[in-house]
Design a protein around this motif. Structure first.
Motif, PDB file in Angstrom:
ATOM      1  N   ASP A  78       3.848 -16.881  10.519  1.00 17.95           N
ATOM      2  CA  ASP A  78       2.835 -15.831  10.376  1.00 17.95           C
ATOM      3  C   ASP A  78       3.406 -14.412  10.398  1.00 17.95           C
ATOM      4  O   ASP A  78       2.668 -13.459  10.602  1.00 17.95           O
ATOM      5  N   GLU A  79       4.721 -14.242  10.192  1.00 16.65           N
ATOM      6  CA  GLU A  79       5.270 -12.890  10.230  1.00 16.65           C
ATOM      7  C   GLU A  79       6.141 -12.597   9.015  1.00 16.65           C
ATOM      8  O   GLU A  79       6.715 -13.504   8.412  1.00 16.65           O
ATOM      9  N   THR A  80       6.219 -11.316   8.680  1.00 17.46           N
ATOM     10  CA  THR A  80       7.101 -10.893   7.596  1.00 17.46           C
ATOM     11  C   THR A  80       8.540 -10.900   8.107  1.00 17.46           C
ATOM     12  O   THR A  80       8.773 -10.847   9.321  1.00 17.46           O
ATOM     13  N   PRO A  81       9.523 -10.943   7.211  1.00 16.38           N
ATOM     14  CA  PRO A  81      10.912 -10.908   7.673  1.00 16.38           C
ATOM     15  C   PRO A  81      11.240  -9.688   8.539  1.00 16.38           C
ATOM     16  O   PRO A  81      11.927  -9.810   9.556  1.00 16.38           O
ATOM     17  N   GLU A  82      10.731  -8.520   8.172  1.00 19.12           N
ATOM     18  CA  GLU A  82      11.018  -7.312   8.944  1.00 19.12           C
ATOM     19  C   GLU A  82      10.426  -7.389  10.350  1.00 19.12           C
ATOM     20  O   GLU A  82      11.083  -7.030  11.332  1.00 19.12           O
ATOM     21  N   HIS A 140      14.685 -26.165   4.011  1.00 13.07           N
ATOM     22  CA  HIS A 140      15.494 -25.113   4.601  1.00 13.07           C
ATOM     23  C   HIS A 140      14.753 -24.515   5.790  1.00 13.07           C
ATOM     24  O   HIS A 140      13.529 -24.546   5.855  1.00 13.07           O
ATOM     25  N   SER A 141      15.506 -23.933   6.684  1.00 12.10           N
ATOM     26  CA  SER A 141      14.963 -23.130   7.769  1.00 12.10           C
ATOM     27  C   SER A 141      15.327 -21.687   7.453  1.00 12.10           C
ATOM     28  O   SER A 141      16.408 -21.417   6.939  1.00 12.10           O
ATOM     29  N   VAL A 142      14.426 -20.752   7.760  1.00 15.01           N
ATOM     30  CA  VAL A 142      14.688 -19.335   7.506  1.00 15.01           C
ATOM     31  C   VAL A 142      14.838 -18.618   8.838  1.00 15.01           C
ATOM     32  O   VAL A 142      13.986 -18.739   9.720  1.00 15.01           O
ATOM     33  N   SER A 143      15.936 -17.885   8.964  1.00 13.71           N
ATOM     34  CA  SER A 143      16.131 -17.075  10.158  1.00 13.71           C
ATOM     35  C   SER A 143      16.275 -15.611   9.745  1.00 13.71           C
ATOM     36  O   SER A 143      16.514 -15.307   8.572  1.00 13.71           O
ATOM     37  N   VAL A 144      16.105 -14.734  10.725  1.00 15.66           N
ATOM     38  CA  VAL A 144      16.250 -13.298  10.509  1.00 15.66           C
ATOM     39  C   VAL A 144      17.144 -12.736  11.601  1.00 15.66           C
ATOM     40  O   VAL A 144      17.180 -13.252  12.718  1.00 15.66           O
ATOM     41  N   ALA A 145      17.875 -11.695  11.259  1.00 10.62           N
ATOM     42  CA  ALA A 145      18.745 -11.030  12.230  1.00 10.62           C
ATOM     43  C   ALA A 145      18.830  -9.559  11.849  1.00 10.62           C
ATOM     44  O   ALA A 145      18.540  -9.185  10.706  1.00 10.62           O
ATOM     45  N   ALA A 146      19.245  -8.750  12.827  1.00 10.57           N
ATOM     46  CA  ALA A 146      19.375  -7.318  12.561  1.00 10.57           C
ATOM     47  C   ALA A 146      20.706  -6.797  13.062  1.00 10.57           C
ATOM     48  O   ALA A 146      21.139  -7.118  14.170  1.00 10.57           O
ATOM     49  N   VAL A 147      21.340  -5.999  12.209  1.00  9.00           N
ATOM     50  CA  VAL A 147      22.531  -5.253  12.593  1.00  9.00           C
ATOM     51  C   VAL A 147      22.023  -3.907  13.080  1.00  9.00           C
ATOM     52  O   VAL A 147      21.695  -3.027  12.286  1.00  9.00           O
ATOM     53  N   LEU A 172      18.276 -14.050   6.665  1.00 12.15           N
ATOM     54  CA  LEU A 172      18.062 -12.732   6.073  1.00 12.15           C
ATOM     55  C   LEU A 172      18.512 -11.714   7.107  1.00 12.15           C
ATOM     56  O   LEU A 172      18.022 -11.716   8.238  1.00 12.15           O
ATOM     57  N   VAL A 173      19.457 -10.860   6.727  1.00  7.91           N
ATOM     58  CA  VAL A 173      19.995  -9.894   7.676  1.00  7.91           C
ATOM     59  C   VAL A 173      19.630  -8.484   7.231  1.00  7.91           C
ATOM     60  O   VAL A 173      19.813  -8.121   6.064  1.00  7.91           O
ATOM     61  N   PHE A 174      19.134  -7.707   8.193  1.00  6.46           N
ATOM     62  CA  PHE A 174      18.693  -6.342   7.950  1.00  6.46           C
ATOM     63  C   PHE A 174      19.536  -5.355   8.734  1.00  6.46           C
ATOM     64  O   PHE A 174      20.006  -5.670   9.830  1.00  6.46           O
ATOM     65  N   ARG A 175      19.713  -4.173   8.191  1.00  9.48           N
ATOM     66  CA  ARG A 175      20.284  -3.068   8.961  1.00  9.48           C
ATOM     67  C   ARG A 175      19.109  -2.406   9.665  1.00  9.48           C
ATOM     68  O   ARG A 175      18.038  -2.222   9.083  1.00  9.48           O
TER      69      ARG A 175
END
Length: 144
Positions: A43-47, A7-14, A81-84
């Motif tokens: 090397d980074e956290t999701p946030e 899998h590939s992991v991506s992050v996004a923010a609303v 992973l999506v964050f507000r």
């Protein structure tokens, strides 16, 4: 010896402003309106990754509030992973990765974005603090 699929992991923010408008980008590569986001670095956290992606794609500095959803693109094997997040500072505008950057209402998001991406924003705007978990095909949600 065959290689195990990964899998590939991506992050996004609303990113939400004081008027409940959300920051969206029109991607340079395909012209689609989406959330700012991208691949999470090893090397980074999701946030930290979500903040970096927003800054790179919009020029805005944000503070992460909470995880609002986990979304899997079943065709590509990408888990997002999506964050507000709350807008802190900066001058949001076009970048190398974003042809346009705008503040949209939830109604405009629902009307103009592909379902698989609109739902990420709508989930983040819900008062329920439990993160959503959804699967999609890149455009439409899939039944669980």
């Amino acid at each position: 010896m065959s290689q195990t699929p990964r899998h590939s992991v991506s992050v996004a923010a609303v990113v939400v402003d004081d008027h409940d408008q959300v920051l969206v980008i029109r991607r340079q590569d395909n012209g689609a309106w989406q959330l700012p986001g991208g691949v999470l670095e090893l090397d980074e956290t999701p946030e930290v990754g979500a903040r970096r992606e927003v800054l790179e794609e919009t020029g805005a500095d944000v503070s992460i509030e909470r995880l609002t959803g986990v979304y899997k693109n079943m065709k590509l094997g990408v888990v997002a992973l999506v964050f507000r997040a709350r807008f802190v500072s900066g001058e949001p505008g076009p970048t190398r990765e974003a042809a346009a950057v705008e503040w949209w209402s939830a109604e405009r998001v629902a009307a103009e974005m592909d379902e698989a991406f609109a739902v990420r924003i709508l989930d983040a705007l819900r008062p329920d603090p439990v993160p959503a978990v959804r699967a999609h095909d890149g455009v439409r949600l899939l039944a669980g």
